[in-house]
Design an enzyme around this catalytic site. Sequence first.
Site, PDB file in Angstrom:
ATOM      1  N   HIS A 110       1.222   3.893   1.945  1.00 58.62           N
ATOM      2  CA  HIS A 110       1.663   4.673   3.098  1.00 58.62           C
ATOM      3  C   HIS A 110       3.190   4.760   3.028  1.00 58.62           C
ATOM      4  O   HIS A 110       3.867   3.811   2.603  1.00 58.62           O
ATOM      5  CB  HIS A 110       1.218   4.034   4.417  1.00 58.62           C
TER       6      HIS A 110
ATOM      7  N   ASP B  13       5.684   4.544   4.979  1.00 56.07           N
ATOM      8  CA  ASP B  13       6.590   3.560   5.591  1.00 56.07           C
ATOM      9  C   ASP B  13       6.627   2.233   4.827  1.00 56.07           C
ATOM     10  O   ASP B  13       7.334   1.306   5.219  1.00 56.07           O
ATOM     11  CB  ASP B  13       6.263   3.338   7.082  1.00 56.07           C
ATOM     12  N   HIS B  14       5.894   2.171   3.718  1.00 56.75           N
ATOM     13  CA  HIS B  14       5.935   0.962   2.885  1.00 56.75           C
ATOM     14  C   HIS B  14       6.432   1.223   1.461  1.00 56.75           C
ATOM     15  O   HIS B  14       6.623   0.288   0.705  1.00 56.75           O
ATOM     16  CB  HIS B  14       4.549   0.301   2.841  1.00 56.75           C
TER      17      HIS B  14
ATOM     18  N   HIS C  66      -7.289  -1.837   5.429  1.00 49.26           N
ATOM     19  CA  HIS C  66      -6.500  -0.828   6.114  1.00 49.26           C
ATOM     20  C   HIS C  66      -7.109   0.538   5.781  1.00 49.26           C
ATOM     21  O   HIS C  66      -8.133   0.617   5.111  1.00 49.26           O
ATOM     22  CB  HIS C  66      -5.038  -0.956   5.650  1.00 49.26           C
TER      23      HIS C  66
ATOM     24  N   ASP D  49      -0.414  -3.792   5.696  1.00 48.53           N
ATOM     25  CA  ASP D  49      -1.026  -3.557   6.993  1.00 48.53           C
ATOM     26  C   ASP D  49      -2.508  -3.910   6.890  1.00 48.53           C
ATOM     27  O   ASP D  49      -3.137  -3.725   5.850  1.00 48.53           O
ATOM     28  CB  ASP D  49      -0.912  -2.088   7.377  1.00 48.53           C
TER      29      ASP D  49
ATOM     30  N   HIS E 116       0.853  -1.193   0.000  1.00 48.67           N
ATOM     31  CA  HIS E 116       0.000   0.000   0.000  1.00 48.67           C
ATOM     32  C   HIS E 116       0.882   1.232   0.000  1.00 48.67           C
ATOM     33  O   HIS E 116       2.093   1.147   0.212  1.00 48.67           O
ATOM     34  CB  HIS E 116      -0.979  -0.025   1.174  1.00 48.67           C
TER      35      HIS E 116
ATOM     36  N   HIS F 276       5.869  -4.985  12.393  1.00 50.47           N
ATOM     37  CA  HIS F 276       5.199  -3.689  12.256  1.00 50.47           C
ATOM     38  C   HIS F 276       4.826  -3.118  13.612  1.00 50.47           C
ATOM     39  O   HIS F 276       3.820  -2.441  13.794  1.00 50.47           O
ATOM     40  CB  HIS F 276       3.945  -3.809  11.352  1.00 50.47           C
TER      41      HIS F 276
END
Lengths: 306, 306
Positions: free
Chosen positions: A64, A66-67, A142, A213, A62, A271
């Site tokens: 976000h 941090d990914h 998510h 996530d 996804h 995570h």
Amino acid sequence: MSIHLTILGCHSATPRVNAFPTSQYLEINNRHFLIDCGEGTQRQMRKYKVGFSKINHIFISHLHGDHFYGLVGLLATYGILSREKELHIYGPKGIKEVTLLQLKISQSHAKYPMIFHELQSKESELIFEDDKVSVKTIPLNHRVYTNGYLFTEKEKARKLHMDNISNYEEISKADYLNIKAGKNITLSTGEVIPNEELTLPPKKALSYAFCSDTKYKPNIVPIIKNTDLLYHEATFLADREDLAIKTKHATSKQAAQIAKDANVKQLIIGHYSGRYKDITLFQKEAKEIFKNTYLAEPGKNFKVDE
Amino acid sequence: MSIHLTILGCHSATPRVNAFPTSQYLEINNRHFLIDCGEGTQRQMRKYKVGFSKINHIFISHLHGDHFYGLVGLLATYGILSREKELHIYGPKGIKEVTLLQLKISQSHAKYPMIFHELQSKESELIFEDDKVSVKTIPLNHRVYTNGYLFTEKEKARKLHMDNISNYEEISKADYLNIKAGKNITLSTGEVIPNEELTLPPKKALSYAFCSDTKYKPNIVPIIKNTDLLYHEATFLADREDLAIKTKHATSKQAAQIAKDANVKQLIIGHYSGRYKDITLFQKEAKEIFKNTYLAEPGKNFKVDE
């Protein structure tokens, strides 16, 4: 047939001195995949000696930060390394525009073919397949559109059971292809020798499921049923299930429940929220439900052989 | 009046295990600036204990990945940290579009006012000024539009020289503001007491010049003349001046020549190419021309006090 997973990063939200956002390197049946690519992933790849040139497929769960904030840097580095091979990037719709704009504005040297596979389906779909491995999406729940990924080795053909075959003089090399193809053999007497007698089962096809996530989503269980290795996010402990619900993340207890219900062999959790200083608490909580639980940590390797 | 510079990253091209792309944290006259922001900068900031909340101004020299791929992650982190204060970002035209697209697609929580100052001028211009510090661009010559930045403390007012003032009974507190403002004092006898006798010079206003990335560009010398501290890129040694010319970078020797011609007090070099394993060679080469040369290294601090 084997799985070798290297955790490059496994913490949530922001990079910190010893906390690296999500990224994993997966070797499965001689295929090499990168899963998620938070900021700093390329440095982690160097640190843990991941061969850059082996990777031809990158899967982003996804969008976000941090990914995927580390993706553009890695793609630019491939350019600096004079990569010529195709690189396939799988991720949510939008990943192509944002990545190409960054590469354009930074006048990157990335001249190799970059093929984006933008995902939009809410149903599990087959997105990659060759003679070694298939990859299916695992639709997650998510705050933004998110997929996990199920990597499955291809079943090999059954092998010739030479000891048993040698019991039948009449069966010759000319029959071997038919036997390998699963056929029974009819002798001149009319007797049918079942294929199961003439062959041995192939090595088991292994599978790895990456689920991050997501909030607790029991309906992924049928998709990941009997998986050998499952990574499931566990951002919070059960004491903060309220936060997990609010932010659409899972607790360690919930990750373990998914592992148990799906009858997987081994669970990895990660995570972790930065609020927890002692990550062993995650393992302790999960083990009460699913004993074979391990903690993701940067540089840690998980191997499954059959 | 003081300058405190912390090197967060100082290597060129791609992040490696012990090589971090360009970023610097500058404290000057109680103002706090971030200069360039390669991938991993926010982690380096945490490692070297840079206070995130102190920074209100970020200066990006140019839009090559090793100077700005870490920006979006830092801006997103400010969102996660619930920043409310304005953040000013200075950089080449294009920086706003690419940054906002990334923040939008990653649904970042960055709700604080983010003010972009996009630069296009090829002449040095004043881009920031308050009562403590001014910042001017230093137009450089690289493969893409690039600016260095000159940070200069504001001159303070001269201070009252109380010992000398006390020699004149007639001069009272009522005159102090005029004296501080630089005026002479006329006594009742008609005698004029020059301001220089009644005041002491203020502490010297210090300056720091950041020059990266650039080919050897002697016409920056007038802009950075007599600077206390100069950072100048030195990507290659003189033996590969051919590569420096081709890629529009400088050699260590050329950086030292700029420092010498500009009569700066101290030179820091960095942006070393990965081809050199021993960076002390850069210092050795520069010192032959400019003795007071130091190597940028992650975590290294440079202080100037007056």
